[in-house]
Write a protein that holds these residues in place. Structure first.
Motif: not given
Lengths: 96, 598
Positions: B118-120, B135-136, B196, B133, B138
């Protein structure tokens, strides 16, 4: 004999020059040197003194380079210029 | 050990683990730091034949002994990886506060391996590594990503991140830091994206010891004074954009995809006009007294855009455009999404010519801002943008129909703004550089713009000049000095070795330092040879070798081969460009493949 030579400025922003290309005639005979051209240039554009030209030695400051007709880079000011030649003044290249 | 931490931090994104590994002092002394140390680590850690966008390819950030010494222009770092554009060694550099933050994490290099699911983003400090993470963030631009992470982690930290281009694996995407500065060339942003890894936050506080602070203090003051003199005037006054009108006058400004060496519509985008018609502000990297960066604001706009000569060339004349507004918008867009402006411009120039020749459809025929819309399509990978995102080498291999003849790259890296047919030393440097068409790893144009050599003549003196320029540049990029400070040194190797001695305590002299440059360049070549380098890779695009410029200047394949032969000879290589054992032995490289870091 009167010689006509030009001095062109490219990439020079440190001083406002009347024109990007200055054409003038020299009455110094059929052989003139870069030094002669710089001397006459300085009398036409005194504000170049200390900004582009060293007024005491009549050399370009070391932050500038001179090139004749886009063909030959010069060292010092003893190169000869002929009728119709252009001395091109540019900032010294060190990358970018 | 003074000047260094003596270790690298190796992070495995797949396993979410990290460890410190020692770097032998002999390696640091032999490769110094920056691109030298990064090349050594890449040679050790990248398995032969690794997929550049696969988990095996390490992404290496490297600092240097001069980082955090406050010497002018020394706040720089290098990033290296196997390039997704060339399949050979890829490295790039960037500057400012991040270099100090990176070094204060307690290591000389940070190596990222593996791939995250996952995007890190990583927070690296002298206490270790946190895997978080991303995620926010990306999809966010470089500026927004940096701001968001600084808000989250703390304002004193530094961030290296990728924009949407890197996320979508555009092969010429960049890594951004310190408000839009870019490690631009060879596609390290795509490598980061393939892992990622959206960003690395550097938040350390560990300083190294300096061997002789008193001597270094004196050197620091002396260098500051020299850096404000005539040797750096161009960079302080005008920045690199001064090159545009100069190169144009000298027939060395590539335009319209290298069909011409000058550009008739340059008026609006020369430094002279920009200074007259816009607001220009100089900006400094951390610990720099020169301030070469120029931020340009158009009248009626509040947007400041960073503009360098290479961006000006690639998104202007190379595309046949002299529109300043479009140039500034395109450059700013590239910086925000993380695209290398040189490769982006050259790829679009190739596309324009494909349209002209009827090989590809014009998908942007109705666009009012064609260049910007194509850049957007590259980043979104929509329509033709998906092909253009692969770069000119790959795209031309798909289209075929002779389109590789005007795909302006060497080894896959697109050509910078130096016309090889009127700059013959530079032509050779572009052909033989280990990272492809690169202007920064040889500084060979400097010889062409001087009375040292005849820039129009392809002769056998060019080989020695290029080898000399490459070794000199390798030392600069490993110490690391900014290229723009180089003219303040009257005896570069002597002065630099004295500075290195003051930092490290080593008894190192000019000769030893010069040998480091040669060693680093040979190691880079060894990496390429291991990855399949062939003699025919050392060449120039067919257009350069088969078409004359309008002023009649040309460069034939025979002339280029003559210069290449002289380069191999100057390098003490075999005639086929391979490295003989004697040269490896002289440079202590014969055991390079057997050194293991523990």
């Amino acid at each position: 004999m009167t010689l006509t030579v030009a001095v062109e400025f490219h990439g020079v922003t440190t001083v406002q020059i009347t024109s990007k290309k200055i054409v003038f005639s020299s009455k110094k005979g059929n052989k003139i040197t870069v030094r002669d051209v710089i001397e006459e240039l300085l009398s036409l554009e005194p504000r170049l003194g200390g900004k582009v030209i060293d007024p005491s030695s009549h050399l370009l400051l070391s932050s500038y380079l001179g090139n004749i007709n886009g063909e030959k880079f010069i060292e010092g000011n003893q190169d000869e210029m002929k009728n119709g030649d252009s001395l091109i003044v540019i900032p010294r290249m060190a990358g970018g | 050990m003074n000047g260094y931490h003596g270790k690298a931090l190796v992070i495995d994104l797949g396993l979410k683990t990290w460890r410190h590994v020692e770097i032998p002092e002999s390696v640091l002394r032999g490769y110094i730091g920056g691109t030298g140390l990064a090349a050594w680590l890449l040679y050790q850690l990248c398995p032969e034949g690794a997929d550049p966008l696969g988990s095996d390819n390490p992404l290496i950030f490297s600092t240097s002994p001069l980082v955090d010494t406050k010497l002018t222009t020394s706040s720089k770092f290098a990033v290296a990886s196997k390039s997704p554009l060339t399949g050979y060694i890829g490295d790039s550099m960037s500057s400012s506060k991040i270099a100090v933050s990176m070094k204060r994490t307690g290591c000389d290099a940070v190596v990222v391996t593996g791939q995250s699911k996952d995007w890190t983003y990583l927070v690296v400090s002298d206490g270790g590594v946190d895997f978080c993470s991303a995620k926010h963030v990306v999809g966010l631009s470089n500026t927004d990503t940096e701001n968001e992470l600084k808000q989250l982690v703390g304002s004193g930290v530094s961030v290296a991140c990728i924009g949407p281009a890197g996320e979508r694996l555009v092969r010429y995407s960049t890594i951004s830091n310190d408000g839009g500065r870019q490690a631009g060339r060879t596609g390290t942003g795509a490598v980061m994206g393939s892992k990622k890894l959206k960003a690395i936050v550097f938040a350390g506080d560990k300083k190294v010891e300096i061997s002789d602070n008193d001597t270094l203090d004196g050197i620091r003051v002396d260098l500051i004074e020299k850096s404000l003199g005539l040797a750096t005037a161009k960079y302080r006054d005008t920045g690199t954009i001064a090159n545009a009108s100069v190169f144009d006058r000298l027939g060395s400004l590539p335009s319209n995809n290298f069909k011409s060496g000058s550009f008739k519509d340059l008026g609006e985008i020369t430094a002279e006009t920009i200074y007259q018609e816009t607001d220009v502000r100089s900006v400094h990297c951390a610990n720099c007294t020169i301030g070469c960066e120029k931020l340009i604001t158009e009248p009626g706009s509040n947007k400041q855009v960073r503009l360098e000569y290479q961006s000006l060339y690639a998104l202007g004349p190379l595309l046949g455009s002299g529109n300043r507004s479009i140039l500034l918008q395109s450059t700013n867009y590239c910086d925000e999404v993380g695209l290398d402006t040189v490769s982006a411009g050259a790829t679009i120039a190739w596309y324009f010519e494909c349209i002209e020749k009827g090989l590809l459809d014009d998908e942007f025929a109705n666009s009012s801002n064609k260049i910007l819309d194509i850049l957007r399509s590259i980043v979104s990978r929509k329509g033709i943008g998906n092909l253009l995102a692969e770069g000119t080498k790959f795209a031309s291999s798909i289209v075929e129909e002779g389109s590789s003849d005007f795909a302006m790259h060497v080894k896959g890296l697109e050509m910078p703004g130096y016309e090889p047919r009127t700059l013959k030393t530079m032509a050779l440097a572009l052909a033989v550089s280990t990272r492809g068409a690169c202007h920064n790893r040889s500084s060979a144009y400097e010889y062409d713009f001087s009375s040292v050599t005849d820039r129009f003549k392809a002769d056998s003196e060019k080989g020695g000049l290029v080898a000399k320029g490459e070794d000199y540049s390798a030392v600069m990029d490993s110490m690391i000095w900014c290229k723009f400070v180089r003219k303040v040194f009257s005896e570069f190797y002597k002065e630099s070795s004295e500075i290195l001695a003051a930092v490290t305590g080593w008894d190192i002299d000019a000769e030893e330092l010069e040998a480091c440059g040669e060693r680093i360049n040979n190691l880079k070549k060894m990496f390429n040879m291991r990855e399949g380098w062939l003699r025919e890779d050392d060449t120039l695009p067919n257009r350069v070798l088969s078409e004359s410029l309008e002023d009649g200047n040309s460069l034939s394949e025979d002339e280029l081969n003559l210069m290449i032969k002289s380069y191999y000879k100057a390098r003490h290589w075999n005639e086929d460009g391979t490295i003989p054992f004697e040269t490896l032995k002289r440079l202590n490289l014969e055991q390079a493949q057997n050194v293991v870091i523990s």
